[in-house]
Design an enzyme around this catalytic site. Structure first.
Site, short mmCIF file in Angstrom:
data_model
loop_
_atom_site.label_atom_id
_atom_site.label_comp_id
_atom_site.label_asym_id
_atom_site.label_seq_id
_atom_site.Cartn_x
_atom_site.Cartn_y
_atom_site.Cartn_z
N SER A 211 0.82 -1.21 0.00
CA SER A 211 0.00 0.00 0.00
C SER A 211 0.86 1.27 0.00
O SER A 211 1.55 1.55 -0.97
CB SER A 211 -0.95 -0.06 1.20
N ASP A 222 9.98 5.59 -10.26
CA ASP A 222 9.53 6.22 -11.51
C ASP A 222 10.35 7.45 -11.86
O ASP A 222 10.58 7.74 -13.04
CB ASP A 222 8.05 6.61 -11.39
N LYS A 236 -0.68 -4.15 -3.24
CA LYS A 236 -1.96 -3.64 -2.73
C LYS A 236 -2.08 -2.17 -3.11
O LYS A 236 -1.45 -1.31 -2.51
CB LYS A 236 -2.08 -3.81 -1.21
#
Length: 443
Positions: A211, A222, A236
């Protein structure tokens, strides 16, 4: 259960400030929080808890830990009387309950010259403030590069995670966005000048990182801001909204999904049903994914980072550098030591039996030179484990060496809680070794 979830997210609860374990149907005080209510009242490690408020007896029956918690917790400022056995003496102690913090940053120290280490165990309402305090302290102590350990961190409050990412990324870069069929999309962007936008950064993950942890790792990967080291995260990426119910319970409704800045969906598939989803971690273990890197397992479409690296979505964040699961822990008898709590119980008992020696040790550096577990401790552990039907007679030398090192780490936890544990355990951790090697590489 709802109360515990809320306490975890709030970062505190109201209680007396002890850690306890139930050994052979007796409640043992294994740690007393420094300057907490029990510490001030004189409760000591090694005390056996027999009664609460004279009426609730905790002896002569199967003790359930949750029942003990309910007896000890209560409104701040209220009093609770406990009867403890200390050695052969019975003592009645009156304790005034108070607010007990549940720290989410449970270790922050200089691990090698100029390199800091911070471990975050969850994201609660206090995590960002805890993190900033730790970061500023480490920078004052000369830290110029950081290892951020999110292994085992199951997530929590998204905004706290986003605020931490903001400290690492410059400008107004996107951190994460949410998208659902019935709710408006929401984007989270950097808003402030971060304290650590330039220094070398490594993030550690494993199959227990979920999460909000995946949002941190995904955003930093990224934007080519950090190297991710370890194993693929849980997967998740669902946004849940909590609604209070009239009976005092709560309903958590999934309303959207999380996406990394490049548009990667973190959530692993529900295509094969709920059971398959729940068993996915076991499948990773059984088919060897925790032991061998396998790039063929990527489910989502590939994306290119600004720096030209290929990353994948659809089922967690895959690390840039893979480090295998510890095969020693997977052996049957060793697993029993951990699952039965035998190893931690042994360390606690060994501490109580040698309390004068251990309380004379004042730092982890001193512990590492004065307490090096060997044959004496191994024989004692074998005898102790036999009582729990764990046979260590056939354990091979690699496992034996690993367990002796773990005894030292757990003793550090006994003395200085999680900070002590990480300071000692990190010395023998292969993921940490890899992270430190990456730190030494020139860009």
């Amino acid at each position: 259960a709802l109360q515990e979830v809320n306490e975890d997210l709030n970062g505190n609860f109201k209680g007396i400030g002890i850690e306890f374990q139930v050994f052979t149907d007796t409640v043992n005080v294994v740690n007393v929080i420094q300057d907490g209510p029990s510490f001030k009242a004189g409760v000591q490690i090694g005390d056996k808890l027999l009664k609460v408020n004279d009426t609730a007896s905790l002896t002569g029956k199967k003790v359930i830990a949750d029942d003990v918690k309910k007896l000890l917790r209560g409104p701040g400022g209220s009093q609770v009387k406990v009867t403890v056995l200390r050695g052969t003496q019975l003592k009645n102690i009156m304790i005034e309950r108070g607010i007990i913090p549940l720290p989410s940053v449970d270790a922050a120290y200089i691990i090698s010259p100029q390199t800091g280490f911070i471990h975050i165990n969850k994201f609660s309402q206090t995590t960002f403030n805890e993190f900033m305090t730790a970061l500023e302290r480490l920078q004052k102590n000369g830290m110029t590069q950081l290892i951020l350990d999110l292994r085992g961190n199951g997530g929590g409050v998204l905004q706290q995670a986003a605020d931490i990412v903001d400290q690492f990324l410059e400008g107004d870069k996107m951190i994460v966005y949410t998208k659902g069929t019935k709710v408006d999309p929401i984007q989270y962007h950097c808003k402030t000048d971060g304290l650590f936008e330039k220094g070398k950064l490594v993030v550690l993950t494993d199959e227990g990182s979920a999460s909000a942890s995946e949002i941190v790792a995904g955003a930093l990967q990224d934007w080519d801001r950090a190297k991710i080291i370890g194993r693929r995260t849980f997967g998740k990426g669902l946004v849940q909204q909590q609604f209070q119910l009239t009976d005092g319970g709560a309903l958590r409704l999934t309303v959207a999904r999380y996406y990394t800045p490049l548009g990667r969906n973190i959530q692993k598939s529900y295509t094969n049903g709920k059971d398959a989803y729940e068993e996915e971690l076991t499948d990773r273990y059984n088919d060897g994914q925790l032991f061998h890197e396998d790039t063929s397992l990527h489910k989502g479409p590939p994306c290119k980072t600004p720096g030209g690296h290929t990353v994948y979505g659809g089922g967690g964040i895959t690390p840039d550098i893979f480090v295998s699961f510890d095969t020693v822990v997977s052996q049957k008898e060793v697993l029993k030591l951990y699952s039965h709590g035998t190893l931690s119980n042994f360390v606690y008992n060994y501490y109580v039996q040698n309390k004068e020696f251990f309380t004379g040790i004042k730092s982890t550096a001193e512990l590492k030179t004065k307490f090096i577990p060997g044959e004496k401790e191994w024989l004692a552990l074998q005898v102790f484990a036999n009582k729990d039907s764990v046979d260590l007679g056939k354990i091979h030398d690699v496992s034996k060496k690993d367990l002796l090192q773990r005894i030292q780490s757990l003793m550090a936890r006994q003395l200085w809680r999680t900070e002590g544990f990480y300071e000692v355990n990190n010395l023998k951790d292969p993921v940490i070794e890899k992270a430190l090697a990456v730190m030494e590489q020139k860009n």
